[in-house]
Design a protein around this motif. Structure first.
Motif, short mmCIF file in Angstrom:
data_model
loop_
_atom_site.label_atom_id
_atom_site.label_comp_id
_atom_site.label_asym_id
_atom_site.label_seq_id
_atom_site.Cartn_x
_atom_site.Cartn_y
_atom_site.Cartn_z
N ILE A 1 0.84 -1.20 0.00
CA ILE A 1 0.00 0.00 0.00
C ILE A 1 0.88 1.25 0.00
O ILE A 1 0.60 2.21 -0.72
CB ILE A 1 -0.95 0.00 1.22
N PHE B 1 2.21 1.74 -3.40
CA PHE B 1 1.16 2.26 -4.27
C PHE B 1 0.92 3.75 -4.02
O PHE B 1 0.81 4.55 -4.96
CB PHE B 1 -0.15 1.48 -4.05
N ASP C 1 -1.47 24.84 -6.76
CA ASP C 1 -2.08 23.81 -7.61
C ASP C 1 -2.04 22.43 -6.95
O ASP C 1 -2.98 21.65 -7.09
CB ASP C 1 -1.38 23.77 -8.97
N ASP D 1 -4.95 22.77 -4.50
CA ASP D 1 -6.28 23.05 -5.04
C ASP D 1 -6.75 22.03 -6.08
O ASP D 1 -7.94 21.75 -6.18
CB ASP D 1 -6.31 24.46 -5.66
N MET D 2 -5.83 21.49 -6.87
CA MET D 2 -6.27 20.51 -7.86
C MET D 2 -6.69 19.20 -7.19
O MET D 2 -7.29 18.34 -7.83
CB MET D 2 -5.17 20.25 -8.89
N PHE E 1 -13.38 17.83 -9.49
CA PHE E 1 -12.97 16.46 -9.20
C PHE E 1 -11.54 16.52 -8.65
O PHE E 1 -10.74 17.33 -9.12
CB PHE E 1 -12.99 15.60 -10.48
N PRO E 2 -11.20 15.71 -7.66
CA PRO E 2 -9.82 15.71 -7.16
C PRO E 2 -8.95 14.91 -8.13
O PRO E 2 -9.23 13.75 -8.41
CB PRO E 2 -9.93 15.02 -5.80
N GLY F 1 -7.76 11.67 -6.96
CA GLY F 1 -8.79 10.63 -6.95
C GLY F 1 -8.90 9.94 -8.30
O GLY F 1 -9.01 8.71 -8.40
N LEU F 2 -8.88 10.76 -9.37
CA LEU F 2 -8.92 10.19 -10.72
C LEU F 2 -7.73 9.26 -10.95
O LEU F 2 -7.88 8.15 -11.46
CB LEU F 2 -8.84 11.32 -11.76
N PHE G 1 -5.87 7.86 -8.72
CA PHE G 1 -5.99 6.71 -7.82
C PHE G 1 -6.80 5.60 -8.48
O PHE G 1 -6.36 4.44 -8.55
CB PHE G 1 -6.66 7.15 -6.51
N VAL G 2 -7.96 5.97 -8.97
CA VAL G 2 -8.84 4.96 -9.59
C VAL G 2 -8.14 4.35 -10.82
O VAL G 2 -8.13 3.13 -11.00
CB VAL G 2 -10.20 5.59 -9.98
N LEU H 1 -5.16 2.14 -9.78
CA LEU H 1 -5.62 0.93 -9.08
C LEU H 1 -6.10 -0.12 -10.08
O LEU H 1 -5.71 -1.29 -10.03
CB LEU H 1 -6.73 1.29 -8.10
N LYS I 1 -0.55 15.52 -23.52
CA LYS I 1 -1.09 14.18 -23.24
C LYS I 1 0.05 13.16 -23.15
O LYS I 1 0.05 12.28 -22.29
CB LYS I 1 -2.07 13.78 -24.35
N PHE J 1 -7.88 -1.39 1.81
CA PHE J 1 -7.36 -0.88 0.55
C PHE J 1 -8.44 -0.78 -0.52
O PHE J 1 -8.55 0.18 -1.25
CB PHE J 1 -6.23 -1.83 0.09
N CYS K 1 -13.11 7.58 -2.97
CA CYS K 1 -12.70 8.55 -3.96
C CYS K 1 -13.87 8.94 -4.88
O CYS K 1 -14.11 10.11 -5.15
CB CYS K 1 -11.56 7.97 -4.80
N VAL L 1 -15.74 12.58 -5.50
CA VAL L 1 -15.98 13.19 -6.82
C VAL L 1 -17.43 13.59 -6.95
O VAL L 1 -17.77 14.70 -7.37
CB VAL L 1 -15.59 12.21 -7.94
N SER M 1 -18.44 16.63 -4.66
CA SER M 1 -17.75 17.91 -4.76
C SER M 1 -18.62 18.93 -5.50
O SER M 1 -19.55 18.58 -6.19
CB SER M 1 -16.41 17.74 -5.46
N SER N 1 -10.70 22.11 -12.79
CA SER N 1 -9.86 21.10 -12.15
C SER N 1 -9.32 21.59 -10.81
O SER N 1 -8.69 20.83 -10.08
CB SER N 1 -8.69 20.74 -13.06
N GLY N 2 -9.55 22.86 -10.50
CA GLY N 2 -8.99 23.47 -9.30
C GLY N 2 -7.67 24.18 -9.58
O GLY N 2 -7.14 24.88 -8.72
N ALA N 3 -7.13 23.99 -10.80
CA ALA N 3 -5.83 24.58 -11.13
C ALA N 3 -5.94 26.10 -11.26
O ALA N 3 -6.96 26.63 -11.70
CB ALA N 3 -5.31 24.00 -12.44
#
Lengths: 153, 375
Positions: free
Chosen positions: A5, A8, A50, A53-54, A60-61, A64-65, A67-68, A71, A126, B3, B10, B14, B17, B269-271
């Motif tokens: 963990i 990760f 950033d 705040d990002m 959307f965090p 979090g994106l 992470f998903v 994973l 990208k 885990f 998460c 989302v 928020s 995005s918060g940026a």
């Protein structure tokens, strides 16, 4: 398991840091190009803002994106590793790159072709984010996992 | 096991928020007005204009132009409307009548449509056409935004006539192309000024600047969805900002309104888009909203039904859904009141010839709601 963990989470932090700072850099480089007063203090302040705040202030965090994405990609890579002979660092690097590729490619499909992560608006941007995912995956794959020998592949 | 719970956490973050803003200030006027639904079942209504005291035209973003006569929606759309790209924020947008409509029956439409050479790309179009009965004829393309865009967002698409008969067109930044708002060789994030035959007025501010498009009138805008001209010629414009950066601007020809080099908002995005909120060569807004209200339309009230509101700006807002009344004094906002919070997202607001207000609600079951003084 705990070590896994930790590994990760470190790979997640690596990817998030690279993604966020790339967006910061994209914005600041453009501002500099039109002669806005971008100095080192602005750069450091923008980067710190950033990074917070990002991951907390947006719709959307970003962490979090990622992470998903990571994973799903790493679990898939682990399954593939059962019968694949690809060295784990490379396999997980491919998985990390695929995770970020999926994020930057799928997000516009969901939002009228809009790239909500500013750094992902160009092909070069990208590509950079995919490389960021590969670096995070390489880090994860380079560390021993449950059931592995202590050998570093 | 712990885990595997993290992804769900998460996803929950989302989904949860976002921000909500509400106000109870509208209570103060609820005793003064009464409302009635004029029409409903409109598919994403966007713009309304009166062609006579009892008759109005309504655009549906999905591509139809509808007529409401004596408070009744004609079930048959007006024929002859060009094919539009109905996607994202794109579709049939503004309808505006010619100042001499009674004599020439001319109307103006703005809409998004695929680029003819590269159909995966699209652009903002402005056409002129003559309304004969229930059919549009004699179409003439006056403006096409250039370059075409891949995205289906931030078109702007508002139209307004200046007193000299020239037409202002707002052209949004296309979301992905925001930096282009600072360059004068394209139409992203601009107000353009054209003649009603599609030609370019010779006194536009950039006609003599090399590499600048001569139709550009002002620049540095984001997604401009409110545009009104006051009786003294003052041009007010509002634009959707990013989070916390919706703006009301007083627009002057040739001026740079800063987007995205200066802004009070941050990205979705918060940026941080820019750490700067001001620059000597860039104009400041009259007002900005933080949190955002998603301004969607604007009028300058000139009616007799609510005499105490004459000269006020009314801005429809999508988030959380209300109308902002701005009292203006010496071209500055001196008071803001939140009205009509009970109708949800409001896409536009217009003033009827009798002085009543028409609210246009957003969505697949859009309504026209008349707000009148209580008898």
């Amino acid at each position: 398991m705990i070590k896994q963990i930790q590994t990760f989470l470190i790979s997640l932090i690596i990817a998030t840091f690279l993604v966020v700072t790339q967006t910061t850099a994209t914005n600041l480089i453009w501002l500099q190009s039109i002669n806005m007063p971008v100095d080192m203090q602005v750069v450091l302040s923008a980067m710190a803002t950033d990074l917070v705040d990002m991951n907390s202030r947006g719709a959307f965090p970003v962490i979090g994106l990622i992470f998903v994405g990571l994973l799903i990609a790493f679990i898939t890579a682990r399954i593939i590793a059962i019968w694949s002979s690809i060295k784990k660092p490379y396999l997980y690097a491919l998985a990390g790159g695929a995770a970020l590729l999926a994020i930057v490619a799928l997000m516009p499909l969901a939002f009228y072709n809009l790239d909500l992560i500013a750094g992902a608006r160009t092909v070069a941007g990208k590509a950079y984010l995919v490389v960021a995912g590969m670096i995070a995956g390489y880090y994860f794959g380079s560390h021993p996992q449950q059931g592995d020998s202590n050998e570093i592949h | 096991m712990k885990f595997t719970n993290l992804p769900m956490l998460c996803v929950s973050l989302v989904l949860c928020s976002g921000s909500v803003f509400s106000s109870d200030e509208s209570l103060a006027i609820e005793t003064e007005v009464e409302t009635e639904i004029l029409a409903e079942g409109l598919n994403h209504p966007w713009s309304v204009t009166f062609i006579s005291a009892d008759e109005m035209l309504v655009t549906e973003l999905s591509g139809d132009l509808r007529r409401v006569s004596n408070g009744r929606l004609n079930p048959r759309p007006i024929m002859g409307v060009p094919e539009v790209l109905f996607a994202g924020q794109g579709g049939l947008s503004e309808v505006l009548v010619d100042p001499n409509f009674a004599d020439n029956s001319l109307i103006y439409l703005s809409f998004s449509a695929p680029d003819t050479d590269k159909p995966k790309l699209n652009q903002l179009n402005v056409i002129q056409a003559r309304l004969e009965g229930n059919v549009l004829v004699d179409h003439k393309t006056l403006f096409q935004s250039d370059p075409p865009r891949r995205t289906a967002a931030h078109y702007g698409a508002r139209l307004a006539f200046l007193a000299d008969g020239t037409l202002l067109v707002t052209s949004g930044d296309g979301f992905n192309y925001r930096e282009q708002a600072q360059a004068l060789d394209n139409h992203f994030g601009k107000i353009v000024r054209i003649n009603t035959d599609g030609s370019i007025p010779e006194d536009n501010p950039f006609t003599n600047r090399p590499n600048a498009l001569p139709e550009i009138w002002s620049y540095g805008h984001r997604n401009l969805q409110g545009l009104v001209i006051a009786d003294d010629g003052t041009v007010y414009e509002h634009e959707h900002g990013p989070q916390g950066g919706d703006e009301l601007n007083l627009v002057l020809p040739g001026k740079n309104y800063g987007w995205p080099a200066i802004t009070y908002g941050v990205d979705y995005s918060g940026a941080m888009i820019s750490p700067f909120t001001e620059h000597p060569d860039m104009e400041q807004p009259l007002k900005y909203w933080d949190p955002s209200i998603a301004p969607s339309g604007m009028i300058l009230y000139r009616g007799d039904m609510f005499p105490h509101w004459q000269g006020n700006l009314f801005i429809s807002a999508l988030v959380p859904g209300d109308v902002r009344r701005l009292k203006m004094q010496d071209k500055q906002v001196v008071e803001e009141e939140t009205l009509f919070t009970e109708f949800g997202r409001i896409r536009n607001i217009v003033s009827a010839p009798d002085g009543s207000l028409i609210l246009v609600t957003d969505g697949e079951d859009g309504k026209l709601i008349r707000v009148s003084a209580k008898k």
